[in-house]
Design an enzyme around this catalytic site. Structure first.
Site, PDB file in Angstrom:
ATOM      1  N   HIS A 166    -100.577 -22.724 -19.321  1.00 46.10           N
ATOM      2  CA  HIS A 166    -100.790 -22.042 -18.041  1.00 46.10           C
ATOM      3  C   HIS A 166     -99.784 -20.898 -17.860  1.00 46.10           C
ATOM      4  CE1 HIS A 166    -102.552 -26.044 -16.471  1.00 46.10           C
ATOM      5  NE2 HIS A 166    -103.532 -25.168 -16.419  1.00 46.10           N
ATOM      6  N   CYS A 259     -96.219 -28.782 -11.771  1.00 49.43           N
ATOM      7  CA  CYS A 259     -97.569 -29.388 -11.813  1.00 49.43           C
ATOM      8  C   CYS A 259     -97.721 -30.620 -10.929  1.00 49.43           C
ATOM      9  CB  CYS A 259     -97.925 -29.838 -13.216  1.00 49.43           C
ATOM     10  SG  CYS A 259     -97.264 -28.851 -14.511  1.00 49.43           S
TER      11      CYS A 259
HETATM   12  C1  CIR Z   1    -103.840 -30.730 -18.832  1.00 50.06           C
HETATM   13  O1  CIR Z   1    -103.958 -30.400 -19.999  1.00 50.06           O
HETATM   14  O2  CIR Z   1    -104.599 -30.329 -17.959  1.00 50.06           O
HETATM   15  C2  CIR Z   1    -102.726 -31.676 -18.461  1.00 50.06           C
HETATM   16  N1  CIR Z   1    -102.497 -32.588 -19.533  1.00 50.06           N
HETATM   17  C3  CIR Z   1    -101.462 -30.942 -18.130  1.00 50.06           C
HETATM   18  C4  CIR Z   1    -101.579 -30.095 -16.895  1.00 50.06           C
HETATM   19  C5  CIR Z   1    -100.297 -29.466 -16.503  1.00 50.06           C
HETATM   20  N2  CIR Z   1    -100.452 -28.717 -15.306  1.00 50.06           N
HETATM   21  C6  CIR Z   1     -99.807 -27.618 -15.028  1.00 50.06           C
HETATM   22  O3  CIR Z   1     -99.072 -27.089 -15.849  1.00 50.06           O
HETATM   23  N3  CIR Z   1    -100.037 -27.043 -13.860  1.00 50.06           N
END
Ligand code: CIR
Length: 272
Positions: A166, A259
């Protein structure tokens, strides 16, 4: 004397029992200790509470492995909360409960199919909103967000990134007008209007930090993983008030400190 502090609500959700089946894009799967992840997450919530946030903890979602990462389900500005359409199918079920919680705080807008957008791709700095064109967020997602935010004077721009999940994996704001950045994943020139602190070469994931300005006695605090002491030192040398947390198990799921919460600034509350 009555001190009126701005409220800061932090929306969170516990680690799912299915956490080990999380999505992974750039990381190799390693065994995750879900019990430890839950304790690390509880410590994260406790720190937010200590820093003056009102923690609103959403019920667990046993069928949604990545549901602890609430940030991806919404983008919140002062005037509106935009419910996203996450870029990976397995995460679309996360938004309904987040939307219900946010409806208590803001009018809602929505990203609609076939647009996709993950909240982790959205970095707002003042009235500028940078959106990562990642594997999760498409141009239609950027366009819909721009249309929803334009009436409030926000300028939204899509930003290419390379090598990370991201936008906020690569860059976040640490203080007014200053970002922490990993230039291997994002073009520094995009953030040329801001002072930049580069992550230490050995700490590529250190650019994801959470700035908490809850108006409590500590003033503004930046929360970051304990795994990145060199970058933490660089920030501290710039006068940033850093607090660190062990989030090893959350990092294995490709998550960071932004997150795991959605921060919603509120009206001043009468206090003390
Ligand atoms: C994903 O791949 O969607 C999750 N394992 C990790 C999401 C992390 N979110 C973020 O950086 N905002």
């Amino acid at each position: 004397m009555t001190i009126r502090r701005p409220r800061l609500v932090a929306i969170t959700r516990s680690v799912s029992p299915a956490f080990a089946e999380c999505e992974l894009t750039h990381l190799t799967r390693e065994p995750i200790d879900v019990g430890l992840a839950r304790r690390q997450h509880a410590a994260y919530e406790a720190l937010l509470a200590e820093l003056g946030c009102e923690v609103e903890h959403l019920p667990e979602e046993p069928g949604l492995p990545d549901s602890v990462f609430v940030e991806d389900a919404a983008v919140v500005v002062d005037e509106l909360a935009v419910v996203t359409r996450p870029g990976t199918e397995s995460r679309r079920g996360e938004t309904a409960s987040v939307a219900a919680a946010l409806a208590q705080h803001r009018p809602l807008g929505r990203i609609e199919a076939l647009a996709t957008l993950d909240g982790g791709d959205v970095l707002r700095i003042g009235k500028r909103v940078f959106v990562g064109l990642s594997e999760r967020t498409n141009r239609e997602g950027v366009a819909q967000l721009a249309a929803l935010l334009a009436p409030f004077g926000y300028e939204v721009e899509g930003v290419p990134l390379d090598g990370c999940l991201h936008l906020k994996t690569a860059v976040t704001e640490v203080a007014e007008g200053t970002v922490v950045i990993n230039p291997r994943w994002i073009d520094r020139a995009t953030f040329g209007a801001y002072k930049q602190v580069e992550v230490d070469d050995e700490e590529p994931f250190a650019a994801n930090v959470l700035r908490v300005a809850s108006g409590n006695r500590d003033g503004e605090v930046v929360v970051m993983p304990a795994a990145f002491p060199r970058t933490a030192e660089r920030l501290a040398a710039r006068g940033v008030n850093v607090r660190t947390l062990d989030v090893s198990e959350i990092a294995k799921a490709e998550g960071g400190v932004t997150c795991c919460s959605i921060l919603v600034a509120g009206a001043p509350s009468g206090a003390e």
